[in-house]
Design a protein around this motif. Structure first.
Motif, PDB file in Angstrom:
ATOM      1  N   VAL A  75       0.653  -1.429   0.161  1.00 54.07           N
ATOM      2  CA  VAL A  75      -0.282   0.068   0.132  1.00 54.07           C
ATOM      3  C   VAL A  75       0.715   1.275  -0.315  1.00 54.07           C
ATOM      4  O   VAL A  75       0.570   2.165  -0.816  1.00 54.07           O
ATOM      5  N   ASP A  76       2.318   1.363   1.267  1.00 51.14           N
ATOM      6  CA  ASP A  76       2.494   2.496   1.152  1.00 51.14           C
ATOM      7  C   ASP A  76       3.802   2.622  -0.502  1.00 51.14           C
ATOM      8  O   ASP A  76       3.499   4.322  -0.560  1.00 51.14           O
ATOM      9  N   ARG A  77       3.862   1.708  -1.011  1.00 49.62           N
ATOM     10  CA  ARG A  77       4.584   1.269  -2.015  1.00 49.62           C
ATOM     11  C   ARG A  77       3.640   1.852  -3.473  1.00 49.62           C
ATOM     12  O   ARG A  77       4.122   3.113  -4.799  1.00 49.62           O
ATOM     13  N   TYR A  78       2.499   1.820  -3.719  1.00 49.74           N
ATOM     14  CA  TYR A  78       2.574   1.111  -4.724  1.00 49.74           C
ATOM     15  C   TYR A  78       1.231   2.800  -4.838  1.00 49.74           C
ATOM     16  O   TYR A  78       0.113   2.908  -5.711  1.00 49.74           O
ATOM     17  N   VAL A  83      -3.715  -0.675  -4.450  1.00 51.30           N
ATOM     18  CA  VAL A  83      -3.359  -1.379  -4.630  1.00 51.30           C
ATOM     19  C   VAL A  83      -4.806  -2.269  -3.087  1.00 51.30           C
ATOM     20  O   VAL A  83      -5.167  -4.089  -3.274  1.00 51.30           O
ATOM     21  N   LEU A  84      -5.687  -1.572  -2.583  1.00 50.65           N
ATOM     22  CA  LEU A  84      -6.429  -1.792  -1.658  1.00 50.65           C
ATOM     23  C   LEU A  84      -8.003  -2.860  -2.743  1.00 50.65           C
ATOM     24  O   LEU A  84      -8.572  -3.940  -2.613  1.00 50.65           O
ATOM     25  N   PRO A  85      -8.088  -2.161  -3.685  1.00 52.68           N
ATOM     26  CA  PRO A  85      -9.542  -2.904  -4.264  1.00 52.68           C
ATOM     27  C   PRO A  85      -9.030  -4.328  -4.430  1.00 52.68           C
ATOM     28  O   PRO A  85      -9.511  -5.349  -4.368  1.00 52.68           O
ATOM     29  N   PRO A  86      -8.013  -4.387  -4.900  1.00 55.98           N
ATOM     30  CA  PRO A  86      -7.631  -5.479  -5.843  1.00 55.98           C
ATOM     31  C   PRO A  86      -7.461  -6.922  -4.402  1.00 55.98           C
ATOM     32  O   PRO A  86      -7.736  -8.014  -4.995  1.00 55.98           O
ATOM     33  N   MET A  87      -7.008  -6.884  -3.882  1.00 55.09           N
ATOM     34  CA  MET A  87      -6.283  -6.817  -2.018  1.00 55.09           C
ATOM     35  C   MET A  87      -8.271  -7.735  -2.058  1.00 55.09           C
ATOM     36  O   MET A  87      -8.131  -8.293  -1.250  1.00 55.09           O
ATOM     37  N   THR A 224       4.588   4.885  -3.999  1.00 57.98           N
ATOM     38  CA  THR A 224       5.938   6.063  -2.796  1.00 57.98           C
ATOM     39  C   THR A 224       6.320   5.540  -3.309  1.00 57.98           C
ATOM     40  O   THR A 224       6.075   4.131  -2.810  1.00 57.98           O
ATOM     41  N   LYS A 225       7.508   5.903  -3.392  1.00 56.14           N
ATOM     42  CA  LYS A 225       8.558   5.020  -4.101  1.00 56.14           C
ATOM     43  C   LYS A 225       9.435   4.613  -2.441  1.00 56.14           C
ATOM     44  O   LYS A 225       9.297   5.494  -1.434  1.00 56.14           O
ATOM     45  N   SER A 226       9.915   3.329  -1.750  1.00 60.52           N
ATOM     46  CA  SER A 226      10.462   3.385  -1.049  1.00 60.52           C
ATOM     47  C   SER A 226      11.573   1.337  -1.325  1.00 60.52           C
ATOM     48  O   SER A 226      10.580   1.183  -2.264  1.00 60.52           O
ATOM     49  N   ARG A 227      12.598   1.860  -0.460  1.00 62.49           N
ATOM     50  CA  ARG A 227      13.352   0.591  -0.560  1.00 62.49           C
ATOM     51  C   ARG A 227      12.465  -1.007  -0.330  1.00 62.49           C
ATOM     52  O   ARG A 227      11.986  -0.913   1.062  1.00 62.49           O
ATOM     53  N   ALA A 352       9.174   7.068   8.397  1.00 64.51           N
ATOM     54  CA  ALA A 352       9.258   7.782   7.612  1.00 64.51           C
ATOM     55  C   ALA A 352       8.003   8.050   6.386  1.00 64.51           C
ATOM     56  O   ALA A 352       7.166   6.954   6.028  1.00 64.51           O
ATOM     57  N   THR A 353       7.943   9.647   5.658  1.00 63.44           N
ATOM     58  CA  THR A 353       7.257   9.530   4.593  1.00 63.44           C
ATOM     59  C   THR A 353       7.658   8.861   3.568  1.00 63.44           C
ATOM     60  O   THR A 353       7.911   8.025   3.047  1.00 63.44           O
ATOM     61  N   GLY A 354       5.882   7.858   3.442  1.00 67.56           N
ATOM     62  CA  GLY A 354       6.161   6.623   2.382  1.00 67.56           C
ATOM     63  C   GLY A 354       6.027   5.567   3.249  1.00 67.56           C
ATOM     64  O   GLY A 354       6.404   4.078   2.517  1.00 67.56           O
ATOM     65  N   ALA A 355       5.879   5.249   4.920  1.00 71.89           N
ATOM     66  CA  ALA A 355       6.508   4.299   5.674  1.00 71.89           C
ATOM     67  C   ALA A 355       5.790   3.722   6.357  1.00 71.89           C
ATOM     68  O   ALA A 355       5.515   3.031   7.319  1.00 71.89           O
ATOM     69  N   LYS A 356       4.299   5.295   6.469  1.00 71.35           N
ATOM     70  CA  LYS A 356       3.983   4.680   7.888  1.00 71.35           C
ATOM     71  C   LYS A 356       2.647   4.227   8.131  1.00 71.35           C
ATOM     72  O   LYS A 356       1.781   3.227   8.607  1.00 71.35           O
TER      73      LYS A 356
END
Length: 433
Positions: A75-78, A83-87, A224-227, A352-356
């Motif tokens: 969810v944070d990444r995309y 993500v939520l509707p297909p999941m 949201t881009k994240s490692r 961090a922003t994008g990982a909440k």
């Protein structure tokens, strides 16, 4: 609750998009309150085996809980809308399949076990998503504190009313109907949540700055881009989850201790009143906690709340009768919702922003895994120790976590903005949900 307190929660719900988004999330989260008891009853009726039902529920719960941070990271990444509707659709279809297969007795156990585990793997992280949206919708930290308290209390009340609904559906029709209704609630709530303009990160970001009116057309959902790492952007949460695990262990063991106490006093049916006292205490504590302005820092509050919970549980072991036990458990409940609220707030600040969303999911994972572990060792304690000693041992996990948190908070330097989670672990400590 005072009129001023009520007004403070009304201010939360009057925030642009807050009521719409929160209502959608609650509809979906009611599914969680109904589904567990419905699955237990449906699996038991379909197979005629409590062992099989217990194993299937264990697989469902483990997959749901342990994979929660991974689903939250998606969810944070995309983004929520991608993500939520297909999941949610996949989860609901799998639940519907479970309902169909358990509607009549005789379904083989192996397919049900596999299906239970696969279904749990798709459980949408609606709680973590909503808490992330609260932090987007409310830039005022005081209002955000109240929103988290309201969210925690509402979630607990759903877990109280959900089993009542599941039981009623079983009595009126069939336990599999509860599984099917859980699927419908998840679809409706998740799609409504994803449709809210608050689910668009670009829109909600501008809303916080007052640049976009609530009636504007939402922007496109941006990932949201994240490692890719289980702790990417949330390193401090690894320490926070240890206290939350302790709180979960305490509550998991308490459930069995209450049953054992009621049984030994020949009042097994009265355990429902003890459970009600715990829920009522938690609701009162959570709403009061959110309405009070606190000077004490969050990282100092969490160990104090965990200590209060631990001491209340230990005292409950000396109750002479079920009435006194209800009072003491109700007092313990006063600390439960505030402790979870504080943990969620700390996770939000540490991430961090994008990982909440992932950070909030780790708190859920810690609490749920701790609760499962507490239930497991509580049964062993009851067979070997006096009941008062069981309550005392059950109080140790949150107390040890609280002591570590207090020691770290005294030694810690002034926390910087966005990194105020408590230091509650040693270098060799481990975690879980």
């Amino acid at each position: 609750m005072s009129s001023e307190s009520a007004a403070s929660y009304a201010a939360v719900l009057r925030a642009p998009l807050a009521s719409r988004t929160f209502s959608a999330a609650l509809v979906g989260r009611l599914s969680y309150g109904i589904v567990f008891l419905s699955l237990v009853l449906a699996f038991t009726q379909a197979t005629g085996s409590y062992t099989m039902a217990g194993g299937a529920i264990a697989l469902f719960g483990l997959a749901s809980s342990l994979l929660s941070p991974l689903r939250a990271q998606l969810v944070d990444r995309y983004g929520i809308r991608r993500v939520l509707p297909p999941m949610a659709i996949a989860y609901a279809l799998l639940l519907a399949l479970v309902a169909v297969l358990t509607w009549r007795p005789g379904t083989p156990s192996a397919p049900l076990w596999s299906l239970a585990g696969i279904t749990g793997a798709f459980t949408p992280p609606l709680g973590p998503i909503m808490r992330t949206l609260w932090s987007d919708l409310l830039s005022d930290r005081t209002l955000l504190h109240r929103a988290y308290s309201l969210d925690t209390v509402a979630e607990e009340l759903l877990y109280v009313t959900g089993p009542l609904i599941a039981g009623s559906l079983t009595g009126l029709a069939h336990p599999s109907l509860g599984v099917l209704i859980s699927a419908v609630l998840m679809i409706v709530g998740s799609l409504a949540l994803a449709a809210s303009p608050a689910a668009d990160p670009a829109f909600s970001g501008r809303l916080r700055q007052g640049e976009v009116p609530p009636t504007s057309t939402p922007c496109s959902d941006k990932p949201t881009k994240s490692r890719w790492s289980l702790f990417a952007g949330i390193a401090d949460v690894r320490r926070l989850v240890l206290v939350t695990v302790g709180v979960g262990m305490c509550l998991g063991s308490l459930s069995l201790f209450m049953v054992a106490f009621a049984e030994r006093h020949a009042q097994l049916a009265a355990v429902a009143w003890v459970e009600a006292a715990l829920a009522a205490g938690s609701a009162v504590g959570g709403l009061t906690y959110g309405a009070v302005p606190w000077r004490l820092k969050l990282e100092s509050r969490l160990p104090l709340l965990a200590t209060g919970l631990a001491l209340s549980l230990a005292a409950a072991g000396f109750a002479p009768n079920i009435g006194v036990l209800s009072v003491l458990v109700g007092i313990a409940g006063l600390f439960l919702a505030p402790a979870l609220t504080t943990a969620y707030m700390l996770a939000d600040e540490a991430a961090a922003t994008g990982a909440k969303t992932q950070a909030s999911a780790w708190v859920n994972t810690a609490f749920n895994t701790g609760s499962a572990a507490g239930s497991a060792y509580a049964g062993l304690l009851i067979e070997r120790l006096a009941l008062a000693a069981c309550f005392a041992v059950g109080a140790l996990p949150p107390l040890l976590g609280a002591l570590a948190g207090m020691r770290k908070s005294r030694n810690a330097a002034e926390p910087s903005q966005g990194a105020t989670s408590p230091e509650v672990a040693t270098e060799t400590a481990s975690r879980s949900d």
